[in-house]
Structures are given as structure tokens and as C-alpha cells.
Design an enzyme around this catalytic site. Sequence first.
Site, short mmCIF file in Angstrom:
data_model
loop_
_atom_site.label_atom_id
_atom_site.label_comp_id
_atom_site.label_asym_id
_atom_site.label_seq_id
_atom_site.Cartn_x
_atom_site.Cartn_y
_atom_site.Cartn_z
N GLY A 1 22.17 -0.28 11.20
CA GLY A 1 21.48 -0.68 12.42
C GLY A 1 20.01 -1.00 12.14
O GLY A 1 19.54 -0.91 11.01
N ARG B 1 22.64 -13.92 2.36
CA ARG B 1 22.23 -12.52 2.32
C ARG B 1 23.00 -11.71 1.28
O ARG B 1 22.43 -10.97 0.48
CB ARG B 1 22.38 -11.89 3.71
CG ARG B 1 21.67 -10.58 3.84
CD ARG B 1 21.61 -10.09 5.27
NE ARG B 1 21.03 -11.05 6.18
CZ ARG B 1 19.73 -11.34 6.27
NH1 ARG B 1 18.87 -10.74 5.48
NH2 ARG B 1 19.29 -12.23 7.13
N ASP C 1 16.45 0.02 12.06
CA ASP C 1 15.59 1.20 12.03
C ASP C 1 16.26 2.41 12.70
O ASP C 1 15.62 3.16 13.43
CB ASP C 1 14.24 0.90 12.71
CG ASP C 1 13.48 -0.21 12.00
OD1 ASP C 1 13.55 -0.28 10.76
OD2 ASP C 1 12.84 -1.02 12.68
N SER D 1 0.83 -1.22 0.00
CA SER D 1 0.00 0.00 0.00
C SER D 1 0.86 1.26 0.00
O SER D 1 0.46 2.28 -0.57
CB SER D 1 -0.98 0.00 1.18
OG SER D 1 -0.32 0.25 2.40
N MET E 1 10.57 -7.04 3.91
CA MET E 1 10.75 -7.79 5.16
C MET E 1 12.03 -8.61 5.17
O MET E 1 12.02 -9.78 5.56
CB MET E 1 9.53 -8.70 5.38
CG MET E 1 8.21 -7.96 5.47
SD MET E 1 8.20 -6.74 6.80
CE MET E 1 8.15 -7.83 8.21
N HIS F 1 8.73 3.28 8.74
CA HIS F 1 8.53 2.41 9.89
C HIS F 1 7.32 2.90 10.67
O HIS F 1 7.18 4.10 10.91
CB HIS F 1 9.79 2.43 10.77
CG HIS F 1 9.68 1.51 11.94
ND1 HIS F 1 9.83 0.14 11.82
CD2 HIS F 1 9.41 1.75 13.25
CE1 HIS F 1 9.65 -0.41 13.01
NE2 HIS F 1 9.39 0.54 13.89
C1 GRF Z 1 3.98 -0.52 6.78
O1 GRF Z 1 3.32 -0.43 8.02
C2 GRF Z 1 5.36 0.03 6.89
O2 GRF Z 1 5.48 1.05 7.83
C3 GRF Z 1 6.15 -1.18 7.35
O3 GRF Z 1 5.58 -2.27 6.69
C4 GRF Z 1 4.22 -1.97 6.36
C5 GRF Z 1 4.10 -2.16 4.89
O4 GRF Z 1 2.78 -2.00 4.45
N1 GRF Z 1 7.56 -1.02 7.04
P1 GRF Z 1 2.47 -1.95 2.89
O5 GRF Z 1 3.01 -3.26 2.31
O6 GRF Z 1 3.16 -0.77 2.32
O7 GRF Z 1 0.99 -1.87 2.79
#
Ligand code: GRF
Length: 220
Positions: free
Chosen positions: A163, A85, A165, A34, A110, A129
Site C-alpha cells: 500500500g 516497473r 505508506d 540527507s 521517489m 516518511h
Molecule cells: C525525506 O523527507 C523523507 O522523509 C522522504 O523524502 C525525503 C528525502 O530526503 N521520504 P533526503 O533525500 O533523505 O534528504
Amino acid sequence: MTRADAGVGRGPGGPPYNVYKMKRLGILLSGRGSNFLAIADAIAQRRLDAEIAVVISNRPDAPGLAAALERGIHAVSFPSKGLDREVYDRQLIEGLRAHHVDLVCLAGYMRILSGYFIREFPLRILNIHPSLLPAFPGLDAQHQALEHGAKIAGCTVHFVDEGLDSGPIVAQAAVPVLDGDTAESLSARILKEEHRLYSEAIALVLSGAFKIEGRRVVRA
Ligand code: GRF
């Protein structure tokens, strides 16, 4: 010479910034997407002068990847499962370089980036974040805020360093935590702000009209 090196501005303490030509975004995502869609909307509505050069997902089934393809945005999947990685990140760098990406925007990506990747794009990786950093870094930030009893929550756009975030903060927005909130209701309130804030922060970074003093990102 890279596109970015051809620039006229300079981010103090960082790489040269091309305030006229630095516009090509590389979006990394793993899920819903999103935030990516909000950036794409801001570009389409001319609130953000940039272009999405490529969307890369480390998960082939990410809804954000399908949404990008539906919109005709160049999007590819580089599955990361089981890969070392740095080996993976080298592929990622190649993909981003192939599309002449100036600024990498993490949008629900992620996977932890290697130091190798981060050093390839100094002050050129942003993340969003869902907390007011430095409070509640890491996973499930909204849940952490509720558990802690915070009364104010929010979101942060920051440069990515090595680090968790922890890089310099570009922009933040606050929302109240209400007594009846669940992690879902709080997340939804924060997400609305995320969708506005990310494009604004990207615009500032692309403009080059900022400098970094210590940890502080200030308008130049
Ligand atoms: C969001 O809450 C962002 O802050 C975090 O992961 C989520 C991703 O949401 N890093 P989307 O996939 O952009 O909807």
C-alpha cells in the site's frame, strides 16, 4: 540458503532474522540523500552496527549518489526512466542480491516499488516518511499537514508493504507546527528528527528484538 536464512532469531509472522549477521544495508534514493548521509554518519560514529553494502539511485544525477561516491561508499545508478516497473525492479533485486543486502532502506526513493519487489524482501524494506502516519501519506506530506491545520507533525519509519505508506510502523517522532511555519521551515524541523530516527529504527530491526502483532511492531 541465503545469508538471512542462516539466522537464529525469527520475526514472528515474517522471515527468519539473523540477529548476529544481518547488517548489510541497501540504500535506495533518488535525490539529496540527507537521510542516507545520516545513516552513514551513525555507522561511522558506531551508533549503528551495520554496513552500507550498496547505494542505488534511479536518477543518475541524484546528489545522494555523488555524496556516496565521495565517501567511498559503493554506489551505482540504475536509471529507471521509461522502464516497465517490474522489469526495472528485477534489475534492482539483482543489484541488491549481488551485494548480499539484508535490509533495504528507502531514503527519498521517489519510485513506487512493484509487488514483485516487495514480496522478494518480506519485512526487509524500511521507508521514512515525513508525517505521523497514517496522517498525510503520499507526496508533499509537510504541505498536507500545514494545509490541514495540524498542530503536531513528525516523521515515521515503517515497513514497506504493497500500500501507500501503509506498512507496520517501527518508530515515530513528533514536532510542533508553529504559527509562522512554511512547508520549508516545517520540513527542516521534521528532517532533523528523521536523521535521528531512521538509524534508531534500523538498529531495532537489525537486532531482531521485535515482533509483529497484527499491525503493531513491539519490542520482543
Ligand atoms: C525525506 O523527507 C523523507 O522523509 C522522504 O523524502 C525525503 C528525502 O530526503 N521520504 P533526503 O533525500 O533523505 O534528504
